[in-house]
Design an enzyme around this catalytic site. Structure first.
Site, PDB file in Angstrom:
ATOM      1  N   CYS A 129       0.151   7.696   6.052  1.00 26.35           N
ATOM      2  CA  CYS A 129      -0.231   7.217   4.719  1.00 26.35           C
ATOM      3  C   CYS A 129      -1.109   5.974   4.824  1.00 26.35           C
ATOM      4  O   CYS A 129      -0.606   4.869   5.059  1.00 26.35           O
ATOM      5  CB  CYS A 129       1.026   6.901   3.918  1.00 26.35           C
ATOM      6  N   CYS A 180      -0.477   3.278   2.144  1.00 22.55           N
ATOM      7  CA  CYS A 180       0.705   2.436   2.383  1.00 22.55           C
ATOM      8  C   CYS A 180       0.441   1.410   3.487  1.00 22.55           C
ATOM      9  O   CYS A 180       0.865   0.262   3.385  1.00 22.55           O
ATOM     10  CB  CYS A 180       1.902   3.271   2.818  1.00 22.55           C
ATOM     11  N   ASP A 181      -0.226   1.815   4.552  1.00 19.74           N
ATOM     12  CA  ASP A 181      -0.229   0.999   5.773  1.00 19.74           C
ATOM     13  C   ASP A 181      -1.565   0.362   6.152  1.00 19.74           C
ATOM     14  O   ASP A 181      -1.599  -0.467   7.073  1.00 19.74           O
ATOM     15  CB  ASP A 181       0.267   1.852   6.956  1.00 19.74           C
TER      16      ASP A 181
END
Ligand code: NAP
Length: 307
Positions: free
Chosen positions: A131, A134-135
């Site tokens: 993801c 997200c990261d």
């Protein structure tokens, strides 16, 4: 209480089914394992959904869909479905309860596919990610490897390029699968490069990723790449583990007709989990609407037969 419709999965397909079903005043329960939205919640920008000229953030879109379903009266429950049972009254069994219903709409979507190479399990959450939304901020000014050549890989590589110093895309063939518009965009980014005809072989490091050994599939030659993170976007697998009785295709997707009927009367499937050519938000919401209308027709027929 017996529900009219129990929907399994709260992505765009399931939420659209919930909107249509509850708007038709059917007793509707939607059961979602994590948070509503499914795969789109980790999509930075949906830019091909009609009506949003500037695109819309996936999470924001999911929040709107969920609110719309609740406003029309759908119940939304957070729980994990472990089994479904067919019968005159059908049962949806979760970790915490059993729900009775006249019809079931399966909209459980897909999960990310893993590479299954040495090092991948050791570094999940510590350098291996599925993801970018997200990261990506963890890789500011660092070097990252993006695996895959489809829409997800290229869209996420573009997002990562806003943070990382260098984004290297590795693809197993010599041409990308992704939409032409994304290929044009990626070509204009100087910090994104593409390695073709190659696959990751092993991820190496101690506390964090230090390098990835990649193999050229044409020459069989191995090369080490020094990267700090590996983002894997090599496709999806359908979430059908809890479905033992439905007919699935050879890749595990649920086989339906164009009205979302599965091999069992009164059980419908919609969205990414079903066998189809185009998996997009726009096709998921269309499937969801159709599944709800088909379920409504099934209930009306059943009621007419019993009265
Ligand atoms: P995908 O379209 O299935 O692409 C997977 C990519 O990973 C392909 O390039 C494939 O190579 C490669 N691959 C598969 N297995 C591999 C392995 N073991 N090792 C190395 N590479 C491997 O998956 P996706 O990109 O996640 O997209 C899934 C669906 O969502 C698609 O229908 C896509 O169109 C849709 N989607 C749409 C958008 C959008 O419209 N903006 C964004 C994201 C996703 P090959 O090309 O050689 O098969």
């Amino acid at each position: 209480m017996v529900y009219d419709i129990v929907i399994i999965g709260g992505g765009p397909a399931g939420l659209s089914a919930a909107i249509y079903a509850s708007r038709a005043r059917l007793k509707t329960l939607l059961i979602e394992k994590n948070g509503c939205g499914g795969q789109i919640t980790v999509t930075d920008l949906i830019e091909n959904y009609p009506g949003f000229n500037d695109g819309i953030n996936g999470f924001d879109f999911a929040v709107k869909l969920e609110a719309q379903a609740r406003d029309f009266g759908a119940e939304i429950m957070y729980d994990e479905v472990t089994n479904v049972e067919n019968g005159e009254v059908k049962k949806v069994i979760t970790v915490n309860a059993t729900y009775e219903t006249q019809t079931i709409i399966v909209a459980a979507g897909t999960s990310v596919k893993k590479m299954n190479i040495p090092g991948e399990p050791d570094f999940i959450g510590k350098g291996v990610s599925f993801c970018a939304t997200c990261d990506a901020p963890f890789y500011r000014s660092k070097d990252v490897l993006v695996v895959g050549g489809g829409d997800s890989a290229i869209q996420e590589a573009l997002y990562l390029s806003k943070f990382a110093k260098n984004v290297i895309v590795i693809h197993r063939r010599n041409e990308l699968r992704t939409a032409k518009i994304l290929q044009e965009k990626i070509a204009s980014h100087t910090n994104i490069s593409i390695i073709y005809d190659s696959v990751p072989k092993e991820i190496l490091g101690k506390d964090s990723i230090e390098k990835v050994t990649i193999t050229n599939v044409k020459t069989n030659k191995d090369t080490d790449l020094k990267v700090d993170g590996v983002f894997v976007f090599i496709g999806l697998v359908p979430n059908t583990l809890f479905l033992s009785n439905l007919v699935l295709d050879k890749n595990g997707y649920v086989v339906t007709d164009e009205n979302m009927n599965t091999s069992i009367a009164g059980i419908f499937a919609c969205g990414d989990i079903r066998k189809k050519q185009l998996r997009q938000v726009v096709t998921a919401v269309s499937d969801g609407a159709q599944a709800a209308i088909s379920a409504q027709g099934y209930i009306e027929n059943q009621n007419a037969t019993t009265n």
